[in-house]
Design a protein around this motif. Structure first.
Motif, PDB file in Angstrom:
ATOM      1  N   UNK A  52    -108.511 -28.806  44.219  1.00  0.00           N
ATOM      2  CA  UNK A  52    -108.055 -30.198  44.301  1.00  0.00           C
ATOM      3  C   UNK A  52    -107.765 -30.560  45.752  1.00  0.00           C
ATOM      4  N   UNK A  53    -107.717 -31.857  46.002  1.00  0.00           N
ATOM      5  CA  UNK A  53    -107.326 -32.310  47.346  1.00  0.00           C
ATOM      6  C   UNK A  53    -105.866 -31.941  47.576  1.00  0.00           C
ATOM      7  N   UNK A  54    -105.473 -31.918  48.828  1.00  0.00           N
ATOM      8  CA  UNK A  54    -104.097 -31.574  49.171  1.00  0.00           C
ATOM      9  C   UNK A  54    -103.109 -32.547  48.506  1.00  0.00           C
ATOM     10  N   UNK A  55    -103.451 -33.820  48.485  1.00  0.00           N
ATOM     11  CA  UNK A  55    -102.573 -34.831  47.871  1.00  0.00           C
ATOM     12  C   UNK A  55    -102.373 -34.540  46.384  1.00  0.00           C
ATOM     13  N   UNK A 115    -102.801 -31.573  44.899  1.00  0.00           N
ATOM     14  CA  UNK A 115    -102.073 -30.308  44.797  1.00  0.00           C
ATOM     15  C   UNK A 115    -100.571 -30.538  44.949  1.00  0.00           C
ATOM     16  N   UNK A 116    -100.211 -31.399  45.893  1.00  0.00           N
ATOM     17  CA  UNK A 116     -98.788 -31.670  46.132  1.00  0.00           C
ATOM     18  C   UNK A 116     -98.107 -32.249  44.891  1.00  0.00           C
ATOM     19  N   UNK A 117     -98.719 -33.267  44.292  1.00  0.00           N
ATOM     20  CA  UNK A 117     -98.065 -33.900  43.148  1.00  0.00           C
ATOM     21  C   UNK A 117     -98.031 -32.963  41.941  1.00  0.00           C
ATOM     22  N   UNK A 118     -99.067 -32.153  41.759  1.00  0.00           N
ATOM     23  CA  UNK A 118     -99.068 -31.179  40.662  1.00  0.00           C
ATOM     24  C   UNK A 118     -97.928 -30.186  40.856  1.00  0.00           C
ATOM     25  N   UNK A 119     -97.801 -29.651  42.072  1.00  0.00           N
ATOM     26  CA  UNK A 119     -96.758 -28.668  42.357  1.00  0.00           C
ATOM     27  C   UNK A 119     -95.369 -29.283  42.179  1.00  0.00           C
ATOM     28  N   UNK A 120     -95.158 -30.474  42.737  1.00  0.00           N
ATOM     29  CA  UNK A 120     -93.840 -31.105  42.654  1.00  0.00           C
ATOM     30  C   UNK A 120     -93.473 -31.470  41.213  1.00  0.00           C
ATOM     31  N   UNK A 121     -94.447 -31.957  40.459  1.00  0.00           N
ATOM     32  CA  UNK A 121     -94.173 -32.426  39.105  1.00  0.00           C
ATOM     33  C   UNK A 121     -94.026 -31.273  38.118  1.00  0.00           C
ATOM     34  N   UNK A 122     -94.958 -30.321  38.136  1.00  0.00           N
ATOM     35  CA  UNK A 122     -94.952 -29.267  37.128  1.00  0.00           C
ATOM     36  C   UNK A 122     -94.180 -28.016  37.542  1.00  0.00           C
ATOM     37  N   UNK A 123     -94.272 -27.619  38.776  1.00  0.00           N
ATOM     38  CA  UNK A 123     -93.615 -26.393  39.207  1.00  0.00           C
ATOM     39  C   UNK A 123     -92.154 -26.663  39.563  1.00  0.00           C
ATOM     40  N   UNK A 124     -91.923 -27.677  40.409  1.00  0.00           N
ATOM     41  CA  UNK A 124     -90.559 -27.978  40.843  1.00  0.00           C
ATOM     42  C   UNK A 124     -89.835 -28.932  39.899  1.00  0.00           C
ATOM     43  N   UNK A 176     -93.118 -40.217  50.429  1.00  0.00           N
ATOM     44  CA  UNK A 176     -93.100 -41.547  51.031  1.00  0.00           C
ATOM     45  C   UNK A 176     -94.293 -42.389  50.552  1.00  0.00           C
ATOM     46  N   UNK A 177     -94.511 -42.367  49.224  1.00  0.00           N
ATOM     47  CA  UNK A 177     -95.547 -43.170  48.592  1.00  0.00           C
ATOM     48  C   UNK A 177     -94.928 -43.862  47.380  1.00  0.00           C
ATOM     49  N   UNK A 178     -95.631 -44.843  46.835  1.00  0.00           N
ATOM     50  CA  UNK A 178     -95.082 -45.569  45.691  1.00  0.00           C
ATOM     51  C   UNK A 178     -95.162 -44.725  44.421  1.00  0.00           C
ATOM     52  N   UNK A 179     -94.349 -45.082  43.443  1.00  0.00           N
ATOM     53  CA  UNK A 179     -94.349 -44.388  42.159  1.00  0.00           C
ATOM     54  C   UNK A 179     -95.718 -44.548  41.495  1.00  0.00           C
ATOM     55  N   UNK A 180     -96.319 -45.719  41.646  1.00  0.00           N
ATOM     56  CA  UNK A 180     -97.652 -45.968  41.087  1.00  0.00           C
ATOM     57  C   UNK A 180     -98.695 -45.019  41.665  1.00  0.00           C
ATOM     58  N   UNK A 181     -98.589 -44.755  42.949  1.00  0.00           N
ATOM     59  CA  UNK A 181     -99.516 -43.830  43.595  1.00  0.00           C
ATOM     60  C   UNK A 181     -99.307 -42.417  43.070  1.00  0.00           C
ATOM     61  N   UNK A 182     -98.052 -42.044  42.854  1.00  0.00           N
ATOM     62  CA  UNK A 182     -97.751 -40.721  42.297  1.00  0.00           C
ATOM     63  C   UNK A 182     -98.388 -40.600  40.915  1.00  0.00           C
ATOM     64  N   UNK A 183     -98.211 -41.624  40.068  1.00  0.00           N
ATOM     65  CA  UNK A 183     -98.789 -41.602  38.722  1.00  0.00           C
ATOM     66  C   UNK A 183    -100.303 -41.483  38.784  1.00  0.00           C
ATOM     67  N   UNK A 237    -102.586 -38.400  37.350  1.00  0.00           N
ATOM     68  CA  UNK A 237    -103.633 -38.649  36.363  1.00  0.00           C
ATOM     69  C   UNK A 237    -104.962 -38.070  36.829  1.00  0.00           C
ATOM     70  N   UNK A 238    -105.350 -38.387  38.059  1.00  0.00           N
ATOM     71  CA  UNK A 238    -106.637 -37.915  38.576  1.00  0.00           C
ATOM     72  C   UNK A 238    -106.660 -36.396  38.740  1.00  0.00           C
ATOM     73  N   UNK A 239    -105.542 -35.823  39.140  1.00  0.00           N
ATOM     74  CA  UNK A 239    -105.467 -34.362  39.278  1.00  0.00           C
ATOM     75  C   UNK A 239    -105.644 -33.699  37.912  1.00  0.00           C
ATOM     76  N   UNK A 240    -104.991 -34.242  36.889  1.00  0.00           N
ATOM     77  CA  UNK A 240    -105.126 -33.690  35.539  1.00  0.00           C
ATOM     78  C   UNK A 240    -106.566 -33.778  35.048  1.00  0.00           C
ATOM     79  N   UNK A 241    -107.190 -34.932  35.273  1.00  0.00           N
ATOM     80  CA  UNK A 241    -108.579 -35.126  34.838  1.00  0.00           C
ATOM     81  C   UNK A 241    -109.491 -34.118  35.530  1.00  0.00           C
TER      82      UNK A 241
END
Length: 178
Positions: A130-133, A135-144, A156-163, A167-171
């Motif tokens: 996955x892209x670094x972006x 990977x970051x959200x996957x790690x923060x959301x599922x691991x941490x 420092x991004x919007x909640x919509x961007x995080x969502x 979504x795209x990382x899961x897909x």
């Protein structure tokens, strides 16, 4: 501080703030059981309710000297217990949601000859692709186990961007693993 029932919360708090540690013990003895009952009304487990009451006492003691109106101790402390209980329920709900995601969306064949370690390795490799972006959200959301809001603030991004990134990382993970 000889007669426990003769002292009001206000007197006990003032005595504790002025350095009398026994006053805190009396206050804890007076309120610990009600805190446990309040927490239990939310979490429906006596062991967890006791933990929540204990965590609440840590906050109460830490912030006691900042309480402006000591006459409002009861409502202030009960709010802390309620918030701690609700935080626990939110965290439990998030964990359940994560487990459901893995059970429904990332199904490995049950009759597969692959070992658990091989499956973990496949997932680890897929995540590294996955892209670094992502990977970051996957790690923060599922691991941490961070909330969407916390991730938003950390990156420092919007909640919509995080969502969207989640979504795209899961897909991408689903497509890569299957």
């Amino acid at each position: 501080m000889k007669n426990k029932t003769a002292h009001t919360d206000k007197e006990l708090i003032k005595a504790y703030v002025n350095g009398e540690s026994k006053a805190l013990l009396i206050l804890v003895k007076k309120w610990h059981q009600p805190f446990c009952k309040i927490a239990f009304s939310y979490v429906k487990s006596s062991a967890i309710a006791k933990d929540i009451a204990q965590e609440s006492w840590v906050v109460v003691v830490d912030k006691l000297d900042t309480l402006e109106d000591v006459d409002k101790f009861k409502s202030w402390a009960i709010q802390i217990v309620k918030r701690k209980a609700l935080d626990y329920l939110r965290k439990k709900q998030r964990q359940t949601k994560h487990l459901t995601f893995y059970k429904e969306d990332v199904e490995f064949e049950e009759n597969s000859e692959e070992s658990i370690n091989e499956k973990k390795e496949k997932l680890r490799i897929a995540i590294k692709k996955l892209t670094l972006a992502h990977q970051q959200v996957i790690r923060l959301f599922y691991v941490e186990e961070r909330s969407l809001t916390e991730i938003s603030e950390l990156l420092n991004i919007s909640v919509g961007t995080v969502k969207s990134r989640l979504f795209h990382a899961r897909e991408k993970l689903k497509n890569t693993i299957k």
